[in-house]
Design an enzyme around this catalytic site. Structure first.
Site, PDB file in Angstrom:
ATOM      1  N   LYS A 162       0.859  -1.181   0.000  1.00  0.00           N
ATOM      2  CA  LYS A 162       0.000   0.000   0.000  1.00  0.00           C
ATOM      3  C   LYS A 162       0.900   1.237   0.000  1.00  0.00           C
ATOM      4  CE  LYS A 162      -1.553   2.920   2.848  1.00  0.00           C
ATOM      5  NZ  LYS A 162      -1.651   4.136   1.974  1.00  0.00           N
TER       6      LYS A 162
ATOM      7  N   GLY B 105      -4.723   3.063  -1.667  1.00  0.00           N
ATOM      8  CA  GLY B 105      -5.785   3.349  -0.715  1.00  0.00           C
ATOM      9  C   GLY B 105      -5.294   4.212   0.421  1.00  0.00           C
TER      10      GLY B 105
ATOM     11  N   GLY C  40      -4.751   5.220   4.551  1.00  0.00           N
ATOM     12  CA  GLY C  40      -4.350   4.537   5.760  1.00  0.00           C
ATOM     13  C   GLY C  40      -5.507   4.025   6.588  1.00  0.00           C
ATOM     14  N   PRO C  41      -6.519   4.881   6.847  1.00  0.00           N
ATOM     15  CA  PRO C  41      -7.639   4.420   7.682  1.00  0.00           C
ATOM     16  C   PRO C  41      -8.410   3.241   7.106  1.00  0.00           C
ATOM     17  CG  PRO C  41      -7.586   6.820   7.589  1.00  0.00           C
ATOM     18  CD  PRO C  41      -6.586   6.335   6.582  1.00  0.00           C
TER      19      PRO C  41
ATOM     20  N   VAL D 192      -7.398   1.015   3.806  1.00  0.00           N
ATOM     21  CA  VAL D 192      -6.527  -0.074   3.337  1.00  0.00           C
ATOM     22  C   VAL D 192      -5.449  -0.401   4.364  1.00  0.00           C
ATOM     23  CG1 VAL D 192      -4.852  -0.741   1.575  1.00  0.00           C
ATOM     24  CG2 VAL D 192      -6.995   0.363   0.901  1.00  0.00           C
ATOM     25  N   GLY D 193      -4.825   0.625   4.942  1.00  0.00           N
ATOM     26  CA  GLY D 193      -3.783   0.375   5.933  1.00  0.00           C
ATOM     27  C   GLY D 193      -4.307  -0.368   7.147  1.00  0.00           C
TER      28      GLY D 193
ATOM     29  N   GLU E  33       9.436   2.108  10.793  1.00  0.00           N
ATOM     30  CA  GLU E  33      10.467   3.139  10.592  1.00  0.00           C
ATOM     31  C   GLU E  33       9.713   4.454  10.566  1.00  0.00           C
ATOM     32  OE1 GLU E  33      12.117   6.019   8.956  1.00  0.00           O
ATOM     33  OE2 GLU E  33      12.325   4.844   7.112  1.00  0.00           O
TER      34      GLU E  33
ATOM     35  N   CYS F  34      13.091  11.411   7.128  1.00  0.00           N
ATOM     36  CA  CYS F  34      12.913  11.189   8.563  1.00  0.00           C
ATOM     37  C   CYS F  34      14.222  11.209   9.330  1.00  0.00           C
ATOM     38  CB  CYS F  34      12.177   9.876   8.803  1.00  0.00           C
ATOM     39  SG  CYS F  34      12.809   8.515   7.818  1.00  0.00           S
TER      40      CYS F  34
ATOM     41  N   GLU G 224       9.388  17.135  14.776  1.00  0.00           N
ATOM     42  CA  GLU G 224       9.785  16.882  13.396  1.00  0.00           C
ATOM     43  C   GLU G 224       9.020  17.828  12.474  1.00  0.00           C
ATOM     44  OE1 GLU G 224      10.646  12.998  10.683  1.00  0.00           O
ATOM     45  OE2 GLU G 224       8.689  13.071  11.649  1.00  0.00           O
TER      46      GLU G 224
END
Length: 487
Positions: free
Chosen positions: A182, A213, A215-216, A218-219, A257, A291, A391
């Site tokens: 994904k 898709g 995150g909410p 498909v993830g 990660e 990151c 960040e």
């Protein structure tokens, strides 16, 4: 060369997923699409189909069917597939570079020289690791076996779209796992081109599957599904927490990660004329959208004035502009929400009383359209300021003074993150000692070359598990002990 957008449109990939060796239209009951926006123009350039639970279930079922066969293939057979993938990525380097520039604003020269070649390196390393990896080893009369963990859900971010895909897919396939990918819905086009590479390389049906898709939806379905044995996610700490929570009831492995706020300690004996400009370049690589970018530069208070001058000079040489122009070094921020986040944090730095060395809020004067940000450097930053703790994920560097090396180490570790760190100096013995006291998954001494075999991952809220190299493949392996195997 056909433009990547035209290629994707004519092939019909934008409205499809890659499942079980075929390009398929969504089967979910709710039709949905994501609009891909070119960050340099703020104009929509494509729409991609978004999946739902039914689509995810279909992909997982394909990966589950394929696992039994793929996990039993010889390492040499898996290496042969990875070799074909590697060759195709390099053969299509320009196509991938062009699409990365369109979907997330990477300067075309940076995409050609860094984003695509480094992505290909992850596949090469995964291939080479198969040559001599001990999938079975003797320990007395016991056999220690390393076996593929199973079906893996791979969730990748928008900032290094292709690079993060290959960093997961390569070692997962090398280990003998099957995968459902994904990618980020904000930069999904390079993932579609990668799926085409997988198909053209002859990947067996079901071994690699792609679902676009959110995150909410498909993830979450990937993370919670009982037929998924492992989730590997690269993203924000918030996203990593949500994925871990969704995965917890099925007790699957979760490799994360996540975020970072990496320090760059400039020791008093460092060559400032080298250490500072390269530090600015490292902090602003990929426009700070990394990151592990070293966005906190820790400097002896006595050297602050010289460091400010050198940092401002380095930042002034950056060429922010149209990412398709070859002289451009830095294009736009990848998307509007991130652009707004960067602007907010620059305002926060000013309100907190940090000294503005260069840059500031708003776009560069000659760029009024596009998500362009000014490369910004603050100095006299206190360790408790938000710009020193949060960040930002953009071209914002905080220069923080220290009085002693011990204080520099304390400041470096004064963060909830621990992904990467940099250290500059001339006394290698001192540097080795200091490196051992920094709480992060990687420490870079005097800006070494990138090493695709160096394990990469975080301490603290930067995640768990490791990617890259041998350790990256081992994340996708289970350990089995067979006692009495050797008699």
């Amino acid at each position: 060369m056909t433009s990547p957008l035209r290629h994707l449109t004519e092939a019909g990939f934008l409205g499809k997923f890659y499942i079980d060796g075929e390009w398929r239209k969504p089967i979910g009951s709710v039709a949905a699409a994501a609009t891909v926006v070119n960050p340099a123009t703020e104009q929509p350039i494509a729409e991609v189909a978004l999946g739902d639970d039914d689509d995810v279930d279909c992909a997982i079922a394909a990966a589950r069917r394929a696992f039994a066969g793929w996990s039993m293939t010889a390492p040499a057979e898996r290496a042969t597939l990875l070799d074909r993938i590697h060759a195709l990525l390099l053969e299509r380097l320009e196509l991938f570079a062009q699409v990365l520039t369109c979907e997330m604003g990477a300067a075309i020269t940076y995409a050609r020289r860094v984003q695509v070649p480094l992505a290909a390196e992850h596949i090469r390393v995964a291939r080479d690791n198969l040559a001599n990896y001990p999938f079975i080893a003797a320990r007395g009369s016991t056999a220690i076996m390393r076996e593929a963990i199973g079906v893996c859900g791979l969730i990748t971010p928008w900032n290094w779209p292709l690079y993060q895909i290959t960093a997961k897919v390569g070692p997962a396939l090398a280990a003998g796992c099957t995968v459902v990918l994904k990618p980020s819905e904000l930069s999904p086009l390079s993932a579609l081109l990668f799926a085409e590479v997988m198909d053209d390389a002859g990947c067996p049906p079901g071994v690699f599957n792609l679902i676009n898709g959110t995150g909410p939806i498909v993830g979450t379905r990937l993370a919670s599904h009982p037929q998924v044995d492992m989730i590997s996610i690269t993203g924000s700490t918030r996203a990593g927490v949500l994925v871990a929570q969704a995965a917890a009831p099925t007790v699957k492995r979760v490799a994360q990660e996540l975020g970072g706020k990496s320090p760059n300690i400039i020791l008093p004996d460092a060559d400032l004329s080298r250490a500072v400009p390269l530090g600015v370049g490292a902090a602003f690589r990929n426009l700070g959208q990394s990151c592990s970018a070293p966005t906190r530069m820790l400097v002896s208070r006595a050297q602050m004035e010289e460091v400010e001058t050198l940092a401002a000079a380095a930042a002034s040489k950056l060429v922010v502009g149209d990412p398709l122009v070859e002289s451009t070094t830095h294009g736009p921020i990848a998307n509007r929400p991130q652009f707004e986040r960067v602007q907010t944090m620059i305002d926060v730095g000013l309100k907190e009383g940090a000294k503005l060395v260069i840059g500031g809020p708003g776009r560069p004067d000659d760029l009024q359209i596009g998500f362009y940000a000014r490369p910004t450097i603050f100095s006299d930053v206190r360790r408790d300021m938000r710009i020193a703790q949060e960040e930002i994920f953009g071209p914002v560097l905080a220069i923080i003074p220290y009085e002693s090396v011990d204080e520099a180490i304390a400041i470096a570790n004064d963060t909830v993150y621990g992904l990467g760190a940099h250290l500059q100096g001339t006394d290698m013995e001192t540097m080795r000692i200091v490196a051992g006291q920094i709480q992060s998954g990687q420490v870079h001494l005097n800006y070494p070359d990138w090493d695709p075999n160096a394990p990469f991952g975080g301490y603290k809220r930067s995640g768990n598990g490791r990617e890259y190299g041998r350790e990256g493949m081992e994340e996708y392996l289970e350990t089995k002990a067979v006692l009495g195997f050797y008699r």
